[in-house]
Design a protein around this motif. Structure first.
Motif, short mmCIF file in Angstrom:
data_model
loop_
_atom_site.label_atom_id
_atom_site.label_comp_id
_atom_site.label_asym_id
_atom_site.label_seq_id
_atom_site.Cartn_x
_atom_site.Cartn_y
_atom_site.Cartn_z
N SER A 128 25.93 15.98 87.09
CA SER A 128 27.34 16.34 86.86
C SER A 128 27.42 17.68 86.15
O SER A 128 26.59 17.99 85.30
CB SER A 128 28.03 15.26 86.03
N ASP A 129 28.44 18.46 86.49
CA ASP A 129 28.64 19.79 85.89
C ASP A 129 30.00 19.78 85.21
O ASP A 129 31.03 19.88 85.86
CB ASP A 129 28.59 20.85 86.99
N ILE A 130 30.00 19.60 83.89
CA ILE A 130 31.27 19.44 83.18
C ILE A 130 31.36 20.40 82.00
O ILE A 130 30.36 20.83 81.44
CB ILE A 130 31.47 17.99 82.68
N VAL A 131 32.61 20.72 81.64
CA VAL A 131 32.90 21.51 80.45
C VAL A 131 34.04 20.84 79.70
O VAL A 131 35.13 20.67 80.23
CB VAL A 131 33.31 22.96 80.81
N ARG A 132 33.77 20.40 78.49
CA ARG A 132 34.80 19.84 77.61
C ARG A 132 34.30 19.90 76.18
O ARG A 132 33.14 20.22 75.93
CB ARG A 132 35.15 18.40 78.02
N THR A 133 35.17 19.57 75.24
CA THR A 133 34.81 19.68 73.83
C THR A 133 33.75 18.65 73.46
O THR A 133 33.61 17.60 74.11
CB THR A 133 36.04 19.47 72.93
N ARG A 134 33.01 18.95 72.41
CA ARG A 134 31.95 18.05 71.95
C ARG A 134 32.51 16.70 71.55
O ARG A 134 31.92 15.65 71.85
CB ARG A 134 31.22 18.69 70.76
N ASP A 135 33.67 16.69 70.89
CA ASP A 135 34.27 15.42 70.45
C ASP A 135 34.62 14.53 71.64
O ASP A 135 34.40 13.32 71.62
CB ASP A 135 35.52 15.69 69.61
N ARG A 136 35.20 15.14 72.68
CA ARG A 136 35.57 14.35 73.86
C ARG A 136 34.33 13.86 74.60
O ARG A 136 34.33 12.76 75.16
CB ARG A 136 36.44 15.17 74.80
N GLU A 137 33.29 14.65 74.59
CA GLU A 137 32.04 14.24 75.24
C GLU A 137 31.44 13.03 74.53
O GLU A 137 31.03 12.05 75.17
CB GLU A 137 31.05 15.40 75.23
N ARG A 207 36.22 20.21 84.94
CA ARG A 207 36.63 21.04 83.80
C ARG A 207 37.83 20.41 83.12
O ARG A 207 38.74 19.92 83.80
CB ARG A 207 36.99 22.46 84.27
N THR A 208 37.88 20.42 81.80
CA THR A 208 39.00 19.85 81.06
C THR A 208 40.31 20.50 81.49
O THR A 208 40.42 21.73 81.51
CB THR A 208 38.81 20.05 79.55
N GLY A 209 41.30 19.66 81.84
CA GLY A 209 42.61 20.18 82.22
C GLY A 209 43.44 20.53 81.00
O GLY A 209 43.26 19.96 79.92
N GLU A 210 44.38 21.45 81.19
CA GLU A 210 45.24 21.87 80.08
C GLU A 210 46.25 20.80 79.69
O GLU A 210 46.65 20.69 78.55
CB GLU A 210 46.00 23.15 80.46
N GLY A 211 46.67 19.99 80.64
CA GLY A 211 47.79 19.08 80.38
C GLY A 211 47.40 17.65 80.12
O GLY A 211 48.20 16.75 80.35
N THR A 212 46.17 17.39 79.68
CA THR A 212 45.76 16.01 79.46
C THR A 212 46.69 15.31 78.48
O THR A 212 47.10 15.88 77.47
CB THR A 212 44.31 15.95 78.94
N THR A 213 47.01 14.04 78.78
CA THR A 213 47.92 13.28 77.92
C THR A 213 47.21 12.12 77.23
O THR A 213 47.86 11.25 76.66
CB THR A 213 49.11 12.73 78.73
N VAL A 214 45.88 12.09 77.27
CA VAL A 214 45.15 11.06 76.55
C VAL A 214 45.18 11.37 75.06
O VAL A 214 44.87 12.48 74.65
CB VAL A 214 43.69 10.97 77.04
N ARG A 215 45.54 10.39 74.25
CA ARG A 215 45.62 10.57 72.81
C ARG A 215 44.67 9.61 72.11
O ARG A 215 44.14 8.69 72.70
CB ARG A 215 47.06 10.31 72.33
N PHE A 216 44.47 9.82 70.80
CA PHE A 216 43.57 8.96 70.04
C PHE A 216 43.98 7.50 70.16
O PHE A 216 43.13 6.61 70.30
CB PHE A 216 43.55 9.37 68.57
N LYS A 217 45.28 7.23 70.11
CA LYS A 217 45.73 5.84 70.20
C LYS A 217 45.36 5.22 71.54
O LYS A 217 45.14 4.01 71.64
CB LYS A 217 47.24 5.74 69.96
N ASP A 218 45.29 6.06 72.60
CA ASP A 218 44.90 5.55 73.91
C ASP A 218 43.43 5.15 73.90
O ASP A 218 43.04 4.12 74.47
CB ASP A 218 45.14 6.61 75.00
N VAL A 219 42.59 5.97 73.26
CA VAL A 219 41.16 5.68 73.17
C VAL A 219 40.95 4.39 72.38
O VAL A 219 40.16 3.52 72.77
CB VAL A 219 40.40 6.84 72.50
N PHE A 220 41.65 4.24 71.26
CA PHE A 220 41.54 3.03 70.45
C PHE A 220 41.98 1.81 71.24
O PHE A 220 41.34 0.76 71.22
CB PHE A 220 42.39 3.17 69.18
#
Length: 234
Positions: A128-137, A207-220
């Motif tokens: 896989s070839d991805i680019v995103r922040t370390r925290d999201r990874e 590649r990470t999109g600009e308009g992502t709507t995932v939030r911390f509460k969604d991850v939890f």
């Protein structure tokens, strides 16, 4: 009347800017894959005139179809509604920001053409070839590890917004799927495996999109949903 081979769904919530690119790119890409397709925009209670943009496209191209909801349904419910109304024998969806490179769409569709029941792109396979922040990874890898551990999944990535299905097989599974928002992807893939479905997973350019709507509460919430589904599957 000729059968529709592919129904492509783009779930949308206040994504007009991304739609301006996603619709024409989708039409161009799908046209190279099949002579028979429809593009369903599952617009979920938007307030940014996303609906009006899709209506303009409907007038220009009969293959573009608006599926509007006045009320916010949530990602899972919006997809359920779109797939239930789709005419295609193969149904797929991808995120409106086109985070997954659309060059992979043919591979996604061909997976179902070649006998897979479900197919999904993966951001976590070795190639896989991805680019995103370390925290999201870190969060993504941790989440998927827990899914594999608790829910006995053999897949690498459950949340990549790039999936296709044999519609008949998907619709037979949906009554058992209770997730209404972001956990929908995981529950569908896990229940599919538990039902003995053949699932194809392949690495993608993402590649990470600009308009992502995932939030911390969604991850939890999804973490809690893992435990709930584990209990149900017991």
């Amino acid at each position: 009347m000729n059968k529709t081979e592919i129904s492509a769904v783009i779930p949308v919530y206040n994504d007009r800017k991304s739609l301006e690119t996603a619709i024409p790119v989708s039409i161009e890409t799908l046209s190279k894959i099949s002579d028979s397709f429809e593009l369903i925009i599952a617009e979920d209670g938007s307030t940014d005139k996303s609906r009006e943009l899709v209506l303009e496209w409907e007038k220009k191209d009969s293959r573009v179809k608006l599926l509007h909801s006045d009320e916010r349904l949530g990602r899972g419910n919006a997809l359920n509604r779109a797939f239930s109304s789709a005419k295609g024998e193969i149904v797929c969806y991808y995120d409106v920001d086109l985070a997954t490179d659309m060059k992979h769409l043919k591979e996604l569709i061909d997976s179902i053409r070649n006998g897979a029941d479900f197919a999904t792109g993966s951001r976590l396979m070795p190639k896989s070839d991805i680019v995103r922040t370390r925290d999201r990874e870190i969060a993504s890898r941790g989440y998927n590890f827990l899914v594999r551990l608790f829910l006995r999944s053999s897949l690498h990535d459950h949340q990549c917004g790039f999936k296709a299905f044999n519609k008949e097989k998907l619709l037979s599974l949906l009554p058992s799927v209770s997730a209404t928002h972001w956990f929908w992807d995981t529950e569908v893939l896990v229940r599919g495996q538990h039902s003995g479905y053949k699932i194809s997973e392949f690495p993608v350019h993402w590649r990470t999109g600009e308009g992502t709507t995932v939030r911390f509460k969604d991850v939890f919430s999804m973490g809690t949903d893992i435990l709930k589904l584990w209990w149900k599957l017991r």
